[in-house]
Design a protein around this motif. Structure first.
Motif, PDB file in Angstrom:
ATOM      1  N   CYS A  73       0.858  -1.188   0.000  1.00 50.43           N
ATOM      2  CA  CYS A  73       0.000   0.000   0.000  1.00 50.43           C
ATOM      3  C   CYS A  73       0.881   1.220   0.000  1.00 50.43           C
ATOM      4  N   LEU A 115       1.228   4.905   1.921  1.00 51.14           N
ATOM      5  CA  LEU A 115       0.784   5.740   3.045  1.00 51.14           C
ATOM      6  C   LEU A 115       0.183   7.030   2.536  1.00 51.14           C
ATOM      7  N   PRO A 116      -0.807   7.549   3.209  1.00 47.85           N
ATOM      8  CA  PRO A 116      -1.344   7.019   4.487  1.00 47.85           C
ATOM      9  C   PRO A 116      -2.513   6.075   4.291  1.00 47.85           C
ATOM     10  N   ALA A 117      -2.849   5.763   3.053  1.00 47.41           N
ATOM     11  CA  ALA A 117      -4.029   4.951   2.809  1.00 47.41           C
ATOM     12  C   ALA A 117      -3.691   3.487   2.922  1.00 47.41           C
ATOM     13  N   CYS A 118      -3.399   3.065   4.143  1.00 38.67           N
ATOM     14  CA  CYS A 118      -3.048   1.679   4.361  1.00 38.67           C
ATOM     15  C   CYS A 118      -4.001   1.051   5.371  1.00 38.67           C
ATOM     16  N   ASP A 119      -4.275  -0.152   5.124  1.00 36.21           N
ATOM     17  CA  ASP A 119      -5.081  -0.935   6.053  1.00 36.21           C
ATOM     18  C   ASP A 119      -4.174  -1.998   6.650  1.00 36.21           C
ATOM     19  N   VAL A 160       5.154  -1.157   2.428  1.00 33.80           N
ATOM     20  CA  VAL A 160       5.087  -0.474   3.756  1.00 33.80           C
ATOM     21  C   VAL A 160       5.309  -1.518   4.833  1.00 33.80           C
ATOM     22  N   TYR A 194       5.152  -2.299   8.999  1.00 31.68           N
ATOM     23  CA  TYR A 194       4.359  -1.782  10.150  1.00 31.68           C
ATOM     24  C   TYR A 194       4.492  -2.722  11.348  1.00 31.68           C
ATOM     25  N   THR A 232       5.967   2.575  11.607  1.00 29.34           N
ATOM     26  CA  THR A 232       5.505   2.525  10.228  1.00 29.34           C
ATOM     27  C   THR A 232       6.536   3.220   9.319  1.00 29.34           C
ATOM     28  N   GLU A 270       7.700   3.527   4.792  1.00 28.21           N
ATOM     29  CA  GLU A 270       7.724   3.033   3.412  1.00 28.21           C
ATOM     30  C   GLU A 270       9.111   2.431   3.128  1.00 28.21           C
TER      31      GLU A 270
END
Length: 1312
Positions: free
Chosen positions: A350, A352-356, A386, A388, A420, A422
């Motif tokens: 994904c 960032l910031p659109a990560c699940d 990414v 995490y 977190t 990238e």
């Protein structure tokens, strides 16, 4: 009877002068005296009058006469014994007056005692106390008190007042009210918790007397307020927060909740429950309120909730409140779940910031593109990667690195990620990225948690894009070279590195060049051979830079270059000492927290060599033995729980440890660092009393007395935790106060004293108290220390003794029957004081007879010794008839009473009832009268006499009965004739005087002359002893018919009957006898033209039984001119003997024959006289007119008004009925006055059976009863005769001869 009409007998009417008995004034019937009249006061006068003005003697007798002293000469009555309305309301005394001549005159005088307000109200059944619920409604009845006042009226009407209410606050003064009947009413709401738990009401009662109201002593009513469950519980120490690690095991205790019952007097247990929570991870103990972990925790599930779990806890009391509802309270508890490094890093595809970051989004394979031989740090394109780690802080920090078949060609960026980041893969060795060698390359990205060392990997497939070029190539892409730091200049690092280039010709000739920033100043390369040497060895310092990365560039002839990476590693020499990073100032809570700290140190010498290998050692110190230090890791931990109180108090909880850090190089280098551990105090020590039991002594009656002090020590070292407050609990704790005094260093003193307005009383329990002293910190979690406090009240001999009521019960003693020194009673006393020495003293002896104080007659009957024994002192003197109740006024004395206190008890009374023994025979009372019977006028059942007797005994011993033992008639000659059945006697009583009334049963023989002598016996009626008797003789004097006298009047029987009382009074006054009228009758045969004639027959009897004769009667009347005048006014004409009633039948027959013969003769005489009178009638009237004219010529004192008939001194309106041939001189007759009337008003007679027996006067009366011829007299001769006879009367004072029956020459038949 006709003879009386024929011959007018002259009656010599003489004034009789006698002595009269005195009489009491009409108002001498009752006297009213106030009970507070002082002794010695003249309270009234006995008033009596005596017509004869004799000297009078006054006396008072009777059982209550001792109250007064009467002057015999004046009748002044003085009070000498106090009156008491409450003891004796009224009583009767006998007053008497005597003129020394007549019998003593007695009269009952009633004394009425008037009530005055002399008694205070007294509260009954004290002391008062009660208990009421705090929810008692306003207006409810709290208690009822009673006070009594023996006075009457308003003085005995009691009213009540609340003087004060304790605690004395303005609100409390109106909290209660009291009604007129003593009922106390609640006027305001109560509260056990917010107001007082008890009240004391000071009460007083007063009577309602308008002039001198009296009030009682005040009493106290103690009202205790009982707590009821009406309040909810309350949580303590809110708000509640706690933290727990997310790795806490199930069952781990997190927090303890505490509550207190809002109803302090009940303290109902509560049950805890979790009524709401954001996560169902916790449970709470129903009884103890301990919150525990009940489910595995995961902080990472709370990221959206600020890592906190909220619990709503409900505390519910086990019993319903007074409203039938559950009493409960709620609070919120915040539990923060702390992080534990329990997650490994993960990779996600994904941007960032659109990560699940859900677990299902984790990716382990990626792909990307790069051109061959791309420059270093050129990122792989089309790679969205990414990394995490959900852990927090250091726990979420991880390192990235590459591995895999082609990892050497690439590098990863960044190498360190916090939570977190990238991830980029960069071309690191472009030469390895060679399409001609390998079209697809593969690397593995490794994420390594720096703390937990958990690892995650992701595979990246890199597609190499082809370019058409060849560059010089080295055998290795990277060469690792070694050289000692600080080596000499020119030292050859390596000469073995060569590059090759498939290109030929000039393109294959290679020139070497070092490319590496400022490293070129340190190293140099031979451009032709590629030999690398040290250019400036002084700059080589491994501790500053241990590895140099140089790029060795090989350039071919076509300016294509190839390069290799030179990693020059400096070989270490031990030239650096270890360095400790940071400062160590650690704060831990004692007992609960542990020291876990790693000493961070490094050695700039080469890692993994002895030069940089660091070891740790804890230098000896005061508290070093309590800690351990890992030799290798430098982890400092405590060996056991830390106790702040074990640390020197001067250090304020600070422990300073010295850590020795050294390396293993040769020679070894070292350094030291101080680790300061601040042990924070918690309230883990409860206060401890110095002694388990304290005993205090206090003297009674000392208000607010200081008892002593307690000492407690709290080992906690901070003031907030070692400051102690004291509390006293237990029965009676409200009487005491304890004041805390902080002494410092954990020591606290509690000064114990009585409440300022409270004192103890040894004699009124509780006097000793067993209390519990509690010592606790401000924070109640520190525990509570306790000690027993014994308060002992030392006795002061301050209480007066008291006499036991049970020893004052009435004692009964028979008169004359006890033995000398016989014990009859024992008076017992008690004194609550411990050192009392008691004696019983006799204060006074009261002697009473039928409730009346009789003075000191019983003073020596009994004696009281100091031990309280009562003995008979003189048994023979004990006499019921003198005194029937002895009241010993006793008093108990304490010989050891302290100064200033009452040593004696109130006066108490021991009643000793004297029981009657039948030891007195009845006694007849003296007779003050003589009884006379006239048989002729007696009728059956008529009382003729009475006797009176009394008995000095009492009760049934004094009940008397009368009997007639014998009746004899004693005739004039002394002969005695016994009779039976003539008389009977009836018994009656008034008070203690018994009367025997003697009545005739049948008619008595009126012909008997003499005296009836009756022997009367009286007898008492004892219940067990033999009856005692007494006899007396009673004489009944008879008056026979021979003493009956006749008085003839000129008016009819009806008129004489109307005037009978006045006539009797006049006759009694003249004769000093009792007049018994037998009959009043008209004389038969009187003519219609004259007034009716009548006669009165009567007996004139002295009190001694003798009777007047006709001669005596005439003499008495004649000698009393006033009485004579009165009788003439009532028409008295003549006095003669009465007509005797014969009992003999033969004599009665002869009398009838003689009467008939006399009647014939009388008829002849009347006819003759009628003829003569008719002839002389006219002449008589002429002479009467002439006589009136002559009378006018006489002196004024002798003039008569109206028409006077000559030869008479009595006339009427018809100028008829001349009767008395008297002188016209003034004879003092009321009938001769100008105010003469035929009828006068009647007065009441004294119809009594007794008269005065003493007579001072005699009469001289000459009855001339000769019948004379009627000579012919001239008018002037008649007048002269009247005047001469009147003159003779005036001249002869000592004797008057009244000739009644002398013929009046003017009389004719018409006048008859």
């Amino acid at each position: 009877m006709g003879w009386s009409l024929l011959v007018l007998l002259p009656c010599l009417l003489v004034s009789v002068h006698g002595n009269s008995a005195p009489r009491f004034a009409d108002n001498m019937t009752a006297v009213r005296l106030p009970e507070d009249t002082s002794n010695g006061t003249t309270v009234f006068w006995i008033i009596a009058t005596d017509p004869d003005n004799d000297t009078l003697i006054y006396q008072m007798t009777g059982r209550y006469a001792y109250f007064f002293n009467v002057s015999q000469t004046t009748g002044e009555t003085i009070l000498i014994s106090s009156l008491d309305y409450e003891t004796l309301l009224h009583f009767t005394v006998t007053i008497s007056v005597w003129d020394s001549i007549n019998p003593e005159v007695q009269k009952q005088l009633q004394i009425i005692v008037l009530d005055t307000n002399d008694n205070e109200p007294v509260f009954q059944n004290t002391p008062y106390s009660t208990s009421i619920n705090e929810t008692l409604p306003v207006g409810s009845q709290v208690y009822t008190v009673r006070a009594k006042d023996p006075d009457m009226g308003l003085g005995g009407t009691v009213n009540y007042t609340i003087l004060e209410v304790l605690p004395n606050t303005p609100e409390n003064q109106n909290l209660f009210s009291i009604l007129r009947n003593g009922t106390i009413i609640l006027e305001g709401p109560l509260s056990y918790n917010n107001k007082s738990m008890f009240y004391q009401l000071e009460l007083q009662s007063c009577d309602q007397d308008e002039h001198k109201p009296l009030c009682s002593q005040s009493v106290f009513l103690t009202v205790t307020v009982s707590d009821l469950p009406d309040l909810d519980p309350q949580f303590l120490q809110e708000p509640y927060t706690a933290s727990v690690g997310e790795d806490a095991a199930v069952g781990t205790s997190v927090l303890t909740l505490k509550t207190v019952d809002g109803d302090k007097g009940i303290n109902d247990p509560v049950k805890f429950s979790i009524s709401n929570s954001t996560k169902p991870w916790f449970s709470i103990g129903e009884q103890d309120g301990v919150i525990k972990v009940s489910h595995p925790l995961d902080r990472e599930l709370l990221l959206d909730e600020d890592e906190e779990v909220l619990l709503e806890v409900t505390a519910t009391e086990t019993h319903l409140n007074i409203y039938g509802q559950e009493a409960k309270a709620r609070t919120w508890v915040t539990i923060r779940v702390t992080d534990v490094n329990d997650h490994s890093p993960k990779f996600y595809n994904c941007v960032l910031p659109a990560c699940d970051f859900s677990d299902d989004k984790v990716v382990s394979t990626f792909s990307g593109y790069v051109a061959e031989h791309s420059s270093t740090r050129v990122p792989i394109s089309n790679l969205s990667m990414v990394a995490y780690d959900p852990d927090k802080g250091l726990n979420g920090t991880f390192l990235l690195s590459l591995s895999g078949p082609d990892h050497m060609a690439f590098a990863v960026s960044p190498e360190k990620v916090v939570n977190t980041g990238e991830v980029q893969v960069l071309v690191w060795q472009p030469n390895l990225v060679d399409f001609e060698v390998k079209q697809t390359m593969e690397v593995e990205v490794i994420a390594n948690d720096s703390n937990s060392h958990m690892v995650s990997t992701a595979t990246i497939t890199i597609h190499v894009e082809d370019i058409n070029d060849h560059v010089p190539e080295f055998n290795k892409s990277q060469y690792i070279l070694y050289v000692y730091e600080h080596c000499p200049d020119g030292t050859v690092v390596t000469n073995d590195i060569k590059a090759t280039d498939p290109d030929s010709d000039f393109r294959g000739r290679i020139t070497y060049q070092l490319i590496s920033g400022n490293s070129v100043d340190i190293f140099q390369v031979n451009p032709s051979s590629g030999e690398i040497t040290v250019k400036d060895g002084s700059l080589l310092d491994r501790e500053l830079q241990s590895v140099y990365y140089l790029t060795l560039l090989a350039t071919d002839g076509g300016n294509l270059t190839g390069s290799t990476l030179l990693q020059i590693i400096l070989l270490d020499i031990n030239d650096k000492a270890p360095v400790v990073t940071g400062s160590y100032n650690i704060f831990v809570k004692e007992v609960t927290d542990n020291v876990t700290v790693t000493i961070q140190a490094y050695d700039n010498d080469e890692p993994n060599t002895n030069n940089s290998e660091i070891r740790f050692k804890l230098l000896p110190g005061p508290y070093s033995d309590n800690f351990t230090l890992d030799l290798v890791t430098g982890l400092l931990t405590n060996q056991g729980p830390l106790d702040r109180e074990a640390i020197d108090s001067n250090l304020s909880g600070k422990i300073v440890l010295t850590v020795f850090v050294y390396d293993l190089g040769v020679p070894s280098l070292n350094t030291t660092v101080n680790v300061t551990i601040n042990v924070e105090d918690i309230n883990d020590n409860m206060p401890v009393f110095i002694h388990n039991t304290y005993e205090f002594h206090v003297k009674e009656r000392v208000k607010g007395a200081y008892l002593g002090f307690l000492e407690a020590f709290d080992a906690d070292q901070t003031d907030v935790n070692n400051r102690v407050t004291f509390t006293l609990i237990g029965d009676g704790a409200s009487n005491f106060g304890i004041r805390s005094m902080f002494l410092g260093s954990g020591w606290t003193q509690g000064n114990v004293s009585l409440v300022s307005d409270v004192s103890l009383d040894y004699e009124r329990p509780p006097s000793n108290f067993t209390l519990t002293a509690l010592a606790q910190n401000t924070d109640e979690s520190g525990g509570i220390g306790s000690a027993t406090v014994l308060v002992i009240t030392d006795d002061v001999n301050d209480e007066p003794p008291s006499i036991l009521a049970s020893s004052l019960e009435e004692v009964k003693v028979f008169e004359h029957q006890g033995n000398e020194d016989e014990l009859v009673a024992h008076v017992e006393a008690q004194d609550p004081d411990t050192n009392a020495s008691l004696e019983i003293h006799l204060q006074d002896t009261g002697c009473f007879k039928r409730g009346v104080n009789v003075g000191t007659v019983c003073q020596d009957w009994f004696r009281l010794v100091p031990n309280g024994s009562v003995y008979i002192n003189d048994s023979l003197a004990i006499d019921y008839e003198v005194c029937d109740l002895v009241r010993l006024l006793v008093q108990a004395w304490d010989l050891h009473t302290a100064e200033g206190f009452t040593a004696n008890s109130p006066n108490e009374t021991l009643p000793i009832s004297i029981l009657d023994v039948n030891d007195h025979p009845p006694q007849f009372l003296p007779l003050n009268e003589t009884f006379v019977v006239i048989p002729e006028i007696l009728s059956p059942n008529q009382q003729v006499a009475s006797v009176k007797a009394t008995d000095e005994d009492d009760g049934v011993n004094a009940v008397l009965s009368f009997f007639i033992d014998r009746v004899e008639f004693i005739s004039k000659d002394g002969s005695r004739i016994p009779f039976e059945g003539l008389f009977r006697i009836k018994s009656s009583s008034e008070g203690d005087i018994y009367t025997g009334s003697i009545e005739v049963v049948t008619s008595l023989d009126s012909s008997l002359k003499g005296t009836y002598q009756l022997t009367v016996k009286t007898q008492d009626n004892p219940s067990k002893d033999l009856p005692l008797t007494a006899n007396t003789s009673l004489n009944l004097f008879t008056v026979d018919q021979s003493h009956r006298l006749r008085l003839q009047f000129s008016s009819g029987a009806a008129e004489v009957g109307n005037n009978a009382n006045m006539i009797r009074v006049a006759l009694m006054e003249a004769t000093r006898t009792t007049v018994y009228i037998v009959s009043i009758k008209d004389i038969e045969g009187s003519t219609s033209r004259a007034k009716s004639l009548s006669y009165m027959e009567a007996y004139f009897v002295y009190s001694n039984g003798t009777a007047l004769t006709l001669y005596d009667l005439n003499m008495y009347i004649r000698n009393d001119q006033e009485v004579l005048t009165t009788l003439l006014q009532y028409g008295l004409m003549m006095i003669g003997p009465g007509e005797e009633v014969k009992q003999d039948k033969d004599k009665e027959f002869l009398s009838i024959i003689a009467g008939l013969g006399g009647a014939v003769i009388l008829l002849i005489i009347i006819m003759t006289i009628s003829l003569v009178c008719t002839r002389k009638s006219y002449k008589r009237k002429l002479r009467a007119v002439k006589a009136a004219k002559e009378a006018k010529k006489t002196s004024p004192g002798s003039n008569l008004q109206g028409h006077v008939i000559p030869g008479t001194n009595l006339f009427n309106s018809e100028k008829a009925n001349p009767m008395l041939n008297l002188s016209s001189m003034d004879l003092g007759f009321e009938s001769l006055s100008s105010h003469n009337e035929d009828d006068v008003a009647s007065i009441n007679s004294l119809d009594e059976n007794k008269v005065a027996t003493d007579m001072d006067m005699t009469t001289d009366m000459d009855l001339g009863m000769k019948h004379q011829e009627k000579p012919e007299l001239k008018t002037d001769e008649l007048l002269t005769m009247v005047l001469n006879e009147g003159k003779g009367k005036n001249q002869e004072k000592t004797k008057m001869v009244l000739k009644l029956g002398e013929v009046n020459m003017a009389l004719d038949t018409t006048d008859l």
